[in-house]
Design an enzyme around this catalytic site. Structure first.
Site, PDB file in Angstrom:
ATOM      1  N   ARG A 124       0.818  -1.234   0.000  1.00  0.00           N
ATOM      2  CA  ARG A 124       0.000   0.000   0.000  1.00  0.00           C
ATOM      3  C   ARG A 124       0.838   1.264   0.000  1.00  0.00           C
ATOM      4  NH1 ARG A 124      -2.902  -3.070   3.758  1.00  0.00           N
ATOM      5  NH2 ARG A 124      -4.691  -4.043   2.752  1.00  0.00           N
ATOM      6  N   GLU A 240      -5.276  17.885  -9.934  1.00  0.00           N
ATOM      7  CA  GLU A 240      -5.905  18.367 -11.164  1.00  0.00           C
ATOM      8  C   GLU A 240      -7.398  18.617 -11.016  1.00  0.00           C
ATOM      9  OE1 GLU A 240      -4.281  16.728 -14.768  1.00  0.00           O
ATOM     10  OE2 GLU A 240      -6.050  17.305 -15.923  1.00  0.00           O
ATOM     11  N   ARG A 244      -4.151  22.675 -12.766  1.00  0.00           N
ATOM     12  CA  ARG A 244      -3.164  21.722 -13.281  1.00  0.00           C
ATOM     13  C   ARG A 244      -3.463  21.368 -14.746  1.00  0.00           C
ATOM     14  NH1 ARG A 244      -0.118  16.608 -10.312  1.00  0.00           N
ATOM     15  NH2 ARG A 244       1.016  15.981 -12.185  1.00  0.00           N
ATOM     16  N   HIS A 251      -2.433  19.128 -25.604  1.00  0.00           N
ATOM     17  CA  HIS A 251      -2.545  17.688 -25.397  1.00  0.00           C
ATOM     18  C   HIS A 251      -3.868  17.093 -25.875  1.00  0.00           C
ATOM     19  CE1 HIS A 251       1.196  18.071 -23.284  1.00  0.00           C
ATOM     20  NE2 HIS A 251       1.209  16.787 -22.969  1.00  0.00           N
ATOM     21  N   HIS A 269       5.099  11.286 -28.572  1.00  0.00           N
ATOM     22  CA  HIS A 269       4.216  12.135 -27.775  1.00  0.00           C
ATOM     23  C   HIS A 269       4.561  13.629 -27.923  1.00  0.00           C
ATOM     24  CE1 HIS A 269       1.747  13.506 -24.434  1.00  0.00           C
ATOM     25  NE2 HIS A 269       2.816  14.065 -23.902  1.00  0.00           N
TER      26      HIS A 269
HETATM   27  N1  LIG Z   1       3.471  11.156 -15.313  1.00  0.00           N
HETATM   28  C1  LIG Z   1       3.372  12.235 -16.052  1.00  0.00           C
HETATM   29  O1  LIG Z   1       3.016  13.315 -15.569  1.00  0.00           O
HETATM   30  C2  LIG Z   1       3.724  12.131 -17.503  1.00  0.00           C
HETATM   31  C3  LIG Z   1       3.882  13.308 -18.239  1.00  0.00           C
HETATM   32  C4  LIG Z   1       4.276  13.190 -19.573  1.00  0.00           C
HETATM   33  C5  LIG Z   1       4.480  11.937 -20.126  1.00  0.00           C
HETATM   34  N2  LIG Z   1       4.305  10.818 -19.372  1.00  0.00           N
HETATM   35  C6  LIG Z   1       4.548   9.488 -19.932  1.00  0.00           C
HETATM   36  O2  LIG Z   1       5.919   9.394 -20.274  1.00  0.00           O
HETATM   37  C7  LIG Z   1       6.065   8.396 -21.272  1.00  0.00           C
HETATM   38  C8  LIG Z   1       7.043   8.877 -22.321  1.00  0.00           C
HETATM   39  O3  LIG Z   1       8.282   9.111 -21.706  1.00  0.00           O
HETATM   40  P1  LIG Z   1       9.636   9.173 -22.558  1.00  0.00           P
HETATM   41  O4  LIG Z   1       9.426  10.052 -23.711  1.00  0.00           O
HETATM   42  O5  LIG Z   1      10.704   9.460 -21.598  1.00  0.00           O
HETATM   43  O6  LIG Z   1       9.707   7.698 -23.176  1.00  0.00           O
HETATM   44  P2  LIG Z   1      10.518   6.374 -22.795  1.00  0.00           P
HETATM   45  O7  LIG Z   1      10.608   6.178 -21.348  1.00  0.00           O
HETATM   46  O8  LIG Z   1       9.901   5.302 -23.600  1.00  0.00           O
HETATM   47  O9  LIG Z   1      11.962   6.685 -23.357  1.00  0.00           O
HETATM   48  C9  LIG Z   1      12.155   6.823 -24.753  1.00  0.00           C
HETATM   49  C10 LIG Z   1      13.260   5.891 -25.256  1.00  0.00           C
HETATM   50  O10 LIG Z   1      14.517   6.438 -24.883  1.00  0.00           O
HETATM   51  C11 LIG Z   1      15.311   5.470 -24.233  1.00  0.00           C
HETATM   52  N3  LIG Z   1      16.150   6.221 -23.286  1.00  0.00           N
HETATM   53  C12 LIG Z   1      15.800   6.729 -22.095  1.00  0.00           C
HETATM   54  N4  LIG Z   1      16.795   7.461 -21.586  1.00  0.00           N
HETATM   55  C13 LIG Z   1      17.810   7.404 -22.472  1.00  0.00           C
HETATM   56  C14 LIG Z   1      19.105   7.972 -22.515  1.00  0.00           C
HETATM   57  N5  LIG Z   1      19.542   8.787 -21.542  1.00  0.00           N
HETATM   58  N6  LIG Z   1      19.876   7.703 -23.584  1.00  0.00           N
HETATM   59  C15 LIG Z   1      19.420   6.919 -24.599  1.00  0.00           C
HETATM   60  N7  LIG Z   1      18.212   6.367 -24.620  1.00  0.00           N
HETATM   61  C16 LIG Z   1      17.403   6.607 -23.554  1.00  0.00           C
HETATM   62  C17 LIG Z   1      14.345   4.518 -23.620  1.00  0.00           C
HETATM   63  O11 LIG Z   1      14.935   3.251 -23.434  1.00  0.00           O
HETATM   64  C18 LIG Z   1      13.242   4.490 -24.668  1.00  0.00           C
HETATM   65  O12 LIG Z   1      13.592   3.581 -25.682  1.00  0.00           O
HETATM   66  C19 LIG Z   1       4.687   8.128 -21.828  1.00  0.00           C
HETATM   67  O13 LIG Z   1       4.243   6.863 -21.386  1.00  0.00           O
HETATM   68  C20 LIG Z   1       3.825   9.222 -21.202  1.00  0.00           C
HETATM   69  O14 LIG Z   1       2.493   8.817 -20.970  1.00  0.00           O
HETATM   70  C21 LIG Z   1       3.935  10.905 -18.074  1.00  0.00           C
HETATM   71 ZN   LIG Z   2       2.940  15.650 -22.518  1.00  0.00          ZN
END
Ligand SMILES: NC(=O)c1ccc[n+]([C@@H]2O[C@H](COP(=O)([O-])OP(=O)(O)OC[C@H]3O[C@@H](n4cnc5c(N)ncnc54)[C@H](O)[C@@H]3O)[C@@H](O)[C@H]2O)c1
Ligand SMILES: [Zn+2]
Length: 371
Positions: A124, A240, A244, A251, A269
């Site tokens: 939890r 939110e 927020r 988006h 994205h």
């Molecule tokens: N929680 C939130 O508030 C929030 C906000 C925005 C996005 N998100 C989420 O974030 C996700 C996208 O995140 P992302 O764009 O970081 O994608 P990701 O985590 O898939 O990373 C993108 C790619 O880059 C690689 N990678 C990561 N760090 C690296 C580095 N330093 N060097 C080389 N390669 C690297 C990863 O292995 C992956 O293949 C989505 O699922 C989205 O829904 C969440």
């Molecule tokens: Zn975003």
């Protein structure tokens, strides 16, 4: 070596620091010592990031005398799923965690979102630390405590608000990120300027290219500014209820585009959000809320750094305005059949508009597609 800047997220007893700077990871021993209340630390990362940066983290933990174990997941959005959540939870339980055990999420937004959710569920709620390794994660997903997985019904539909104990954003780890991922994260950086900080947008016009190319000082400034902006919004509205939602600028359009392209490599994205922000500016200009010059200025900046700015920049057979609007109806941002959009009066002046008629949006998209 540049200095490390600390941004504080003020959420009462759930407050925490974000440390931003070159070398924040290798120098993280003392901060981790403080954040991690029970050993071993349970590092969770993906295969790709493990090859590049796990060593630095393990050395920092070793240096601080903190025992650690690791769980390595496959990279990619598919990992944010029920199946991987189940596997991860079992792997964590295999380490016999206690209430004060701590997960360390080393990776992009995928790892961060999944690990945050797992942390909220095990016993939890156990501790977790975010070590974001993409620009998107450093400036957005690791800050604010939203965690989630995707389901067949849509993205991020199962999740929790659950804050980490510490965020470490090392600008140096971004050197290994490919240019396209870098630019996708950059779109979220620009978002903060467009929402509420025209001076920051101006700074990005002058320094954005330098930041993308690898300048550590420019990166630190941009990440700190972005995190501060998000921190202020999250502190005012953690769950939110209202404000927020400004962070969703671009988006509603962006998610519709991503849904249509399947949330894959066809359109990242951040790329979808860049196009979405331009569309939000256009919708605002069509309503005579915002000067057309601002729309062009935003478009120019994205184009200059190499981000897409319109539907036409995405290689695919054909867009359907109708499908796009249908996706918006299925999004979380709908209330009583009216669409909620973040609109703008100009660069740095976004606001939430709850009653947007779907027909108006469809007309705008039809115009874009026909152009
Ligand atoms: N929680 C939130 O508030 C929030 C906000 C925005 C996005 N998100 C989420 O974030 C996700 C996208 O995140 P992302 O764009 O970081 O994608 P990701 O985590 O898939 O990373 C993108 C790619 O880059 C690689 N990678 C990561 N760090 C690296 C580095 N330093 N060097 C080389 N390669 C690297 C990863 O292995 C992956 O293949 C989505 O699922 C989205 O829904 C969440
Ligand atoms: Zn975003």
């Amino acid at each position: 070596v540049t200095e490390t800047t600390t941004v504080r997220i003020d959420l009462g007893e759930r407050s925490y620091d974000i440390a931003v700077g070159q070398g924040a990871l290798s120098g993280s021993g003392p901060r981790l010592r403080e954040a991690i209340r029970r050993e071993p630390a349970i590092i969770v990362t993906d295969e790709r990031v493990a090859k590049l940066h796990l060593g630095a983290l393990e050395r920092a933990l070793d240096g601080a005398g903190i025992a650690h174990v690791r769980i390595v997941l496959p990279p990619g959005e598919e990992t944010k799923s029920f199946a991987h959540l189940e596997r991860l939870l079992n792997a964590i339980l295999d380490t016999r965690p206690e209430r004060k055990s701590c997960l360390v999420a080393l990776g992009g937004g995928v790892v961060g979102d999944l690990v945050g959710l797992a942390a909220s569920l095990v016993l939890r709620g156990i501790d977790y630390v975010q070590i974001p390794t993409t620009l998107l994660a450093q400036v957005d997903s690791s800050v604010g405590g939203k965690t989630a997985i995707d389901t067949p019904h849509g993205k991020n539909l199962v999740g929790a608000f659950y804050q980490p104990r510490l965020v470490l954003a090392d600008t140096g780890v971004l050197d290994t990120l490919d240019r396209r991922q870098m630019l996708a994260g950059y779109a979220e950086v620009v978002k903060y300027g467009l929402i509420g900080d025209v001076a920051f947008f101006e700074w990005l016009e002058a320094n954005g290219a330098r930041l993308i190319a690898g300048d550590a000082e420019a990166r630190r400034h941009a990440i700190v500014t972005g995190c501060r902006a998000k921190a202020a919004i999250v502190a005012a509205d953690e769950r939110e209820a209202s404000m927020r939602a400004l962070l969703n600028f671009g988006h509603t359009f962006g998610h519709a585009l991503e849904t249509e392209t399947g949330f894959g490599a066809a359109l990242l994205h951040g790329e979808a959000v860049a196009i979405g922000m331009v569309l939000a500016f256009e919708l605002s200009a069509a309503r005579r809320l915002c000067p057309p010059e601002d729309v062009e200025r935003v478009r120019r900046h994205f184009a200059k750094v190499g981000l897409p700015t319109s539907l036409r920049d995405v290689v695919r057979p054909r867009w359907s305005a109708r499908n796009l609007v249908d996706h918006m109806h299925q999004d979380k941002k709908v209330r009583d059949g009216r669409l909620t959009f973040v609109l703008t009066r100009g660069i740095g002046d976004a606001f939430i508009e709850r009653g947007v008629d779907a027909r108006e949006v469809r007309r705008l998209l039809e115009g874009e597609i026909a152009a």
